[in-house]
Structures are given as C-alpha cells and as structure tokens.
Design a protein around this motif. Structure first.
Motif, PDB file in Angstrom:
ATOM      1  N   VAL A 192      -9.317  -0.885 -20.848  1.00  0.00           N
ATOM      2  CA  VAL A 192     -10.344  -0.765 -21.317  1.00  0.00           C
ATOM      3  C   VAL A 192     -11.289  -0.616 -19.848  1.00  0.00           C
ATOM      4  O   VAL A 192     -12.254  -0.443 -18.902  1.00  0.00           O
ATOM      5  CB  VAL A 192     -11.411  -0.911 -22.537  1.00  0.00           C
ATOM      6  N   ASP A 193     -10.343  -1.295 -19.221  1.00  0.00           N
ATOM      7  CA  ASP A 193     -10.663  -1.451 -17.496  1.00  0.00           C
ATOM      8  C   ASP A 193     -10.671  -0.685 -17.034  1.00  0.00           C
ATOM      9  O   ASP A 193     -10.668  -0.431 -15.405  1.00  0.00           O
ATOM     10  CB  ASP A 193     -10.364  -2.822 -17.196  1.00  0.00           C
ATOM     11  N   ILE A 194      -9.826   0.525 -16.944  1.00  0.00           N
ATOM     12  CA  ILE A 194      -9.234   1.833 -16.580  1.00  0.00           C
ATOM     13  C   ILE A 194     -10.115   2.602 -16.000  1.00  0.00           C
ATOM     14  O   ILE A 194     -11.233   2.196 -16.541  1.00  0.00           O
ATOM     15  CB  ILE A 194      -7.794   2.702 -17.059  1.00  0.00           C
ATOM     16  N   GLY A 195     -10.118   2.852 -14.427  1.00  0.00           N
ATOM     17  CA  GLY A 195     -11.440   2.677 -13.622  1.00  0.00           C
ATOM     18  C   GLY A 195     -11.895   2.228 -12.512  1.00  0.00           C
ATOM     19  O   GLY A 195     -13.067   2.577 -12.131  1.00  0.00           O
ATOM     20  N   LYS A 196     -12.015   1.079 -13.391  1.00  0.00           N
ATOM     21  CA  LYS A 196     -12.627   0.061 -13.182  1.00  0.00           C
ATOM     22  C   LYS A 196     -12.320  -0.110 -11.137  1.00  0.00           C
ATOM     23  O   LYS A 196     -11.227   0.191 -11.345  1.00  0.00           O
ATOM     24  CB  LYS A 196     -13.347  -1.246 -13.121  1.00  0.00           C
ATOM     25  N   THR A 197     -13.081  -0.497 -10.588  1.00  0.00           N
ATOM     26  CA  THR A 197     -13.074  -0.727  -8.461  1.00  0.00           C
ATOM     27  C   THR A 197     -13.049  -1.871  -7.965  1.00  0.00           C
ATOM     28  O   THR A 197     -13.943  -2.299  -9.016  1.00  0.00           O
ATOM     29  CB  THR A 197     -13.854   0.784  -7.967  1.00  0.00           C
ATOM     30  N   ALA A 198     -13.003  -2.445  -6.972  1.00  0.00           N
ATOM     31  CA  ALA A 198     -13.183  -3.248  -6.894  1.00  0.00           C
ATOM     32  C   ALA A 198     -12.573  -3.823  -5.422  1.00  0.00           C
ATOM     33  O   ALA A 198     -11.814  -2.829  -4.383  1.00  0.00           O
ATOM     34  CB  ALA A 198     -11.711  -4.760  -7.242  1.00  0.00           C
ATOM     35  N   PHE A 199     -13.728  -3.723  -4.294  1.00  0.00           N
ATOM     36  CA  PHE A 199     -14.015  -3.239  -3.330  1.00  0.00           C
ATOM     37  C   PHE A 199     -13.677  -5.745  -1.960  1.00  0.00           C
ATOM     38  O   PHE A 199     -14.634  -5.941  -2.269  1.00  0.00           O
ATOM     39  CB  PHE A 199     -14.767  -3.147  -2.410  1.00  0.00           C
ATOM     40  N   VAL A 200     -12.356  -5.607  -1.881  1.00  0.00           N
ATOM     41  CA  VAL A 200     -12.470  -6.591  -1.355  1.00  0.00           C
ATOM     42  C   VAL A 200     -12.345  -7.050   0.183  1.00  0.00           C
ATOM     43  O   VAL A 200     -11.268  -6.219   0.605  1.00  0.00           O
ATOM     44  CB  VAL A 200     -11.046  -7.279  -2.119  1.00  0.00           C
ATOM     45  N   PRO A 201     -13.451  -7.736   0.653  1.00  0.00           N
ATOM     46  CA  PRO A 201     -13.325  -7.816   1.628  1.00  0.00           C
ATOM     47  C   PRO A 201     -12.011  -8.682   2.759  1.00  0.00           C
ATOM     48  O   PRO A 201     -11.207  -9.280   1.794  1.00  0.00           O
ATOM     49  CB  PRO A 201     -13.898  -9.068   1.924  1.00  0.00           C
ATOM     50  N   TYR A 202     -12.062  -7.925   4.097  1.00  0.00           N
ATOM     51  CA  TYR A 202     -10.160  -8.361   4.701  1.00  0.00           C
ATOM     52  C   TYR A 202     -10.430  -8.427   5.920  1.00  0.00           C
ATOM     53  O   TYR A 202     -11.244  -7.894   6.200  1.00  0.00           O
ATOM     54  CB  TYR A 202      -8.201  -7.843   4.472  1.00  0.00           C
ATOM     55  N   GLU A 203      -9.579  -9.484   6.537  1.00  0.00           N
ATOM     56  CA  GLU A 203      -9.585  -8.953   8.023  1.00  0.00           C
ATOM     57  C   GLU A 203      -8.058  -8.930   8.878  1.00  0.00           C
ATOM     58  O   GLU A 203      -7.505  -9.406   7.776  1.00  0.00           O
ATOM     59  CB  GLU A 203      -9.913 -10.096   8.716  1.00  0.00           C
ATOM     60  N   ALA A 204      -8.122  -8.502   9.706  1.00  0.00           N
ATOM     61  CA  ALA A 204      -6.839  -8.656  10.071  1.00  0.00           C
ATOM     62  C   ALA A 204      -6.497  -7.922  11.627  1.00  0.00           C
ATOM     63  O   ALA A 204      -7.424  -7.419  12.145  1.00  0.00           O
ATOM     64  CB  ALA A 204      -5.885  -7.417   9.344  1.00  0.00           C
ATOM     65  N   ASP A 205      -5.300  -8.734  12.373  1.00  0.00           N
ATOM     66  CA  ASP A 205      -4.975  -7.837  14.066  1.00  0.00           C
ATOM     67  C   ASP A 205      -3.479  -7.077  13.487  1.00  0.00           C
ATOM     68  O   ASP A 205      -2.734  -7.448  12.448  1.00  0.00           O
ATOM     69  CB  ASP A 205      -4.669  -8.516  14.707  1.00  0.00           C
ATOM     70  N   TYR A 206      -3.811  -5.598  14.395  1.00  0.00           N
ATOM     71  CA  TYR A 206      -3.348  -4.797  14.160  1.00  0.00           C
ATOM     72  C   TYR A 206      -2.589  -4.655  15.714  1.00  0.00           C
ATOM     73  O   TYR A 206      -3.722  -4.176  16.791  1.00  0.00           O
ATOM     74  CB  TYR A 206      -4.157  -3.360  13.546  1.00  0.00           C
ATOM     75  N   VAL A 207      -1.654  -4.754  16.048  1.00  0.00           N
ATOM     76  CA  VAL A 207      -0.686  -4.711  17.188  1.00  0.00           C
ATOM     77  C   VAL A 207       0.534  -3.397  16.739  1.00  0.00           C
ATOM     78  O   VAL A 207       0.732  -2.543  16.243  1.00  0.00           O
ATOM     79  CB  VAL A 207       0.107  -5.581  17.487  1.00  0.00           C
ATOM     80  N   PHE A 208      -0.524  -2.124  17.940  1.00  0.00           N
ATOM     81  CA  PHE A 208      -0.218  -0.877  18.305  1.00  0.00           C
ATOM     82  C   PHE A 208       1.049  -0.864  19.897  1.00  0.00           C
ATOM     83  O   PHE A 208       0.365  -1.454  20.031  1.00  0.00           O
ATOM     84  CB  PHE A 208      -1.034  -0.004  18.385  1.00  0.00           C
ATOM     85  N   TYR A 209       2.038  -0.190  19.072  1.00  0.00           N
ATOM     86  CA  TYR A 209       3.552  -0.636  20.555  1.00  0.00           C
ATOM     87  C   TYR A 209       3.521   0.968  20.590  1.00  0.00           C
ATOM     88  O   TYR A 209       3.449   1.867  19.518  1.00  0.00           O
ATOM     89  CB  TYR A 209       4.727  -1.103  19.676  1.00  0.00           C
ATOM     90  N   LYS A 210       4.296   1.119  21.946  1.00  0.00           N
ATOM     91  CA  LYS A 210       4.449   2.648  22.482  1.00  0.00           C
ATOM     92  C   LYS A 210       6.001   2.676  23.131  1.00  0.00           C
ATOM     93  O   LYS A 210       6.865   1.506  23.456  1.00  0.00           O
ATOM     94  CB  LYS A 210       3.635   2.977  23.300  1.00  0.00           C
ATOM     95  N   ASN A 211       6.669   3.546  23.084  1.00  0.00           N
ATOM     96  CA  ASN A 211       7.610   3.536  24.354  1.00  0.00           C
ATOM     97  C   ASN A 211       8.046   2.752  25.151  1.00  0.00           C
ATOM     98  O   ASN A 211       6.801   3.807  25.912  1.00  0.00           O
ATOM     99  CB  ASN A 211       8.619   5.085  23.736  1.00  0.00           C
ATOM    100  N   SER A 212       8.418   1.591  25.552  1.00  0.00           N
ATOM    101  CA  SER A 212       8.409   1.755  27.465  1.00  0.00           C
ATOM    102  C   SER A 212       8.686   2.211  27.853  1.00  0.00           C
ATOM    103  O   SER A 212       8.277   1.858  29.298  1.00  0.00           O
ATOM    104  CB  SER A 212       9.161   0.213  27.221  1.00  0.00           C
ATOM    105  N   THR A 213       9.406   3.223  28.130  1.00  0.00           N
ATOM    106  CA  THR A 213      10.686   3.448  28.363  1.00  0.00           C
ATOM    107  C   THR A 213      10.132   5.685  28.744  1.00  0.00           C
ATOM    108  O   THR A 213      10.491   6.455  29.829  1.00  0.00           O
ATOM    109  CB  THR A 213      12.287   3.902  28.663  1.00  0.00           C
ATOM    110  N   ALA A 214       8.488   5.407  28.036  1.00  0.00           N
ATOM    111  CA  ALA A 214       8.435   7.272  27.949  1.00  0.00           C
ATOM    112  C   ALA A 214       6.923   7.240  28.090  1.00  0.00           C
ATOM    113  O   ALA A 214       6.229   6.596  27.509  1.00  0.00           O
ATOM    114  CB  ALA A 214       9.192   8.162  27.357  1.00  0.00           C
ATOM    115  N   ASN A 215       6.325   8.811  29.292  1.00  0.00           N
ATOM    116  CA  ASN A 215       5.073   8.670  29.164  1.00  0.00           C
ATOM    117  C   ASN A 215       4.557   9.547  28.023  1.00  0.00           C
ATOM    118  O   ASN A 215       3.175   9.128  27.748  1.00  0.00           O
ATOM    119  CB  ASN A 215       4.616   8.895  30.308  1.00  0.00           C
ATOM    120  N   VAL A 216       5.347   9.812  27.042  1.00  0.00           N
ATOM    121  CA  VAL A 216       4.897  11.075  25.893  1.00  0.00           C
ATOM    122  C   VAL A 216       5.500  10.490  24.905  1.00  0.00           C
ATOM    123  O   VAL A 216       6.746   9.615  24.917  1.00  0.00           O
ATOM    124  CB  VAL A 216       5.530  12.721  26.049  1.00  0.00           C
ATOM    125  N   PRO A 217       5.332  11.021  22.911  1.00  0.00           N
ATOM    126  CA  PRO A 217       5.644  10.783  22.194  1.00  0.00           C
ATOM    127  C   PRO A 217       7.315  10.983  21.843  1.00  0.00           C
ATOM    128  O   PRO A 217       7.993  12.524  22.631  1.00  0.00           O
ATOM    129  CB  PRO A 217       5.160  11.285  20.712  1.00  0.00           C
TER     130      PRO A 217
END
Length: 217
Positions: A192-217
């Motif tokens: 009977v609960d199917i379809g109910k929604t929940a919006f749960v607050p959160y925080e996080a740090d996102y760290v983005f990395y790139k190839n250190s030897t190339a200038n393009v993907p």
C-alpha cells in the motif's frame, strides 16, 4: 499525470533550489581553489576508492541537496529506491559551479547515469560506479547515518562553451565526506506504500580528477 501532484512536485523543486541557494551563501568552509590542479588537495579515502595513477584532482565542490527515493516493489517485498539526487555544488567562496542529478547518457544509448553539469559552461560528465565504501566496510571514513563514499569513472562527457572548469576533461569523480541521505527506515513497509516518495537532505564533497598527462579527454 495528475496536475495537482505535478504542481506540488515543481513547487518542491523551487523550494529546494531556494534552500540550496541560501545554504550555499552561508557556506564558509574553505575548499581549495578550483581551476588549478596543483592547488587542489583531495581528501584521504579508503584504499578501494583511490583513482589510478596518472590522474590529478582539479576541482572540489561541496554539495547541498537531497537524495530522492520512491517506494517500489522489489524481489523481497517493497523498499525505497533511489530515483535521483538533486544537488548543487559550490566552490570557495560559496560560488555555485555544478548541478548534480541523474540523466540519460547519450554515449550509452540513453542509460541513466549520475550526471554533473557545469553551471558556468554547461559541460557535462556522466559517471559509472566503480567502488563504494559504507559504514559497514569503512567505519573510519563513513558515518553510520550517511550514504556511501563512492568513486565513479567516466562513461560519457559533453563539451561546454565559455568560462569555468571543463567537466569534459574529467576522468573520475569521488563522493566523500557524506552527511545524511540514507533512505528512510519507515514509510515503505507494504504494497500500500508503493509510490510514496521521500526527499532526504544530504551534503557531500565531490572531487573531480583529470588525466595529468593529457590536455584532452
């Protein structure tokens, strides 16, 4: 679709964006400056979350948002299932730089993936989960009431235009220092609960990395 429900959902998103904006304005944690890889020092992570050698951090953003769940049928009954995150990432000082959500990845024929899009140049990164660390596996890093720390690899990118960090050069993304976001333990207990929604607050740090030897993907 029910118009009243649609209007309510849009209103909730507007309120969420307004709340995130206020949080971002108040955000005073000193994160590394972005855009210069040599100035970005990634945090310590469990060994399983390490990115391969040859990759360097170039952007860190602190996220405010929600993990959005819906109660759905599963093989063992019913459970809250993640539908999407809705988060905004800020750099230092309190500048909105990236939006985070789920979306179809064109490079995989529309497969739904975790997505990060620059608010400054519209470049996009789609990531696929590589490894995860939870409180059960890595209690020295992950809080008991927080979502997992994760590492995702690139499975699609989209070039942007204009100024700002180009997410199309990213090779990996880590989600670390998580706070909150776990699915509720109540509210999804029977069909009977199917379809109910929940919006749960959160925080996080996102760290983005790139190839250190190339200038393009």
């Amino acid at each position: 679709m029910n118009i009243r429900k649609t209007g309510h959902h849009i209103t909730r998103r507007i309120r969420l964006i307004a709340c995130i904006g206020a949080l971002g304005t108040a955000f005073v944690v000193a994160l590394p400056q972005v855009g210069h890889a040599q100035n970005v020092t990634p945090p310590s992570v469990p060994g399983t979350l390490q990115v391969p050698e040859g990759n360097e951090a170039f952007l860190i953003g602190h996220a405010f948002g929600s993990q959005d769940y819906v109660c759905a049928a599963t093989g063992s009954g019913v459970a809250f299932v993640l539908t999407t995150p809705e988060a905004v990432l800020f750099d230092n000082p309190a500048r909105r730089v990236v939006n985070h959500f789920f979306s179809p990845n064109p490079a995989e024929g529309g497969t739904i993936r975790a997505t990060w899009q620059s608010t400054r140049n519209s470049s996009v990164f789609w990531g696929k989960l590589v490894h995860a660390a939870t409180f059960a596996t890595d209690p020295d890093f992950v809080a008991p009431d927080a979502i997992a720390w994760v590492t995702l690899k690139r499975v699609g990118v989209l070039e942007g235009s204009g100024n700002g960090d180009n997410l199309a050069v990213a090779t990996f993304v880590q989600r670390v220092n998580t706070v909150g976001g776990l699915a509720p333990s109540i509210g999804c207990n029977s069909p009977v609960d199917i379809g109910k929604t929940a919006f749960v607050p959160y925080e996080a740090d996102y760290v983005f990395y790139k190839n250190s030897t190339a200038n393009v993907p």
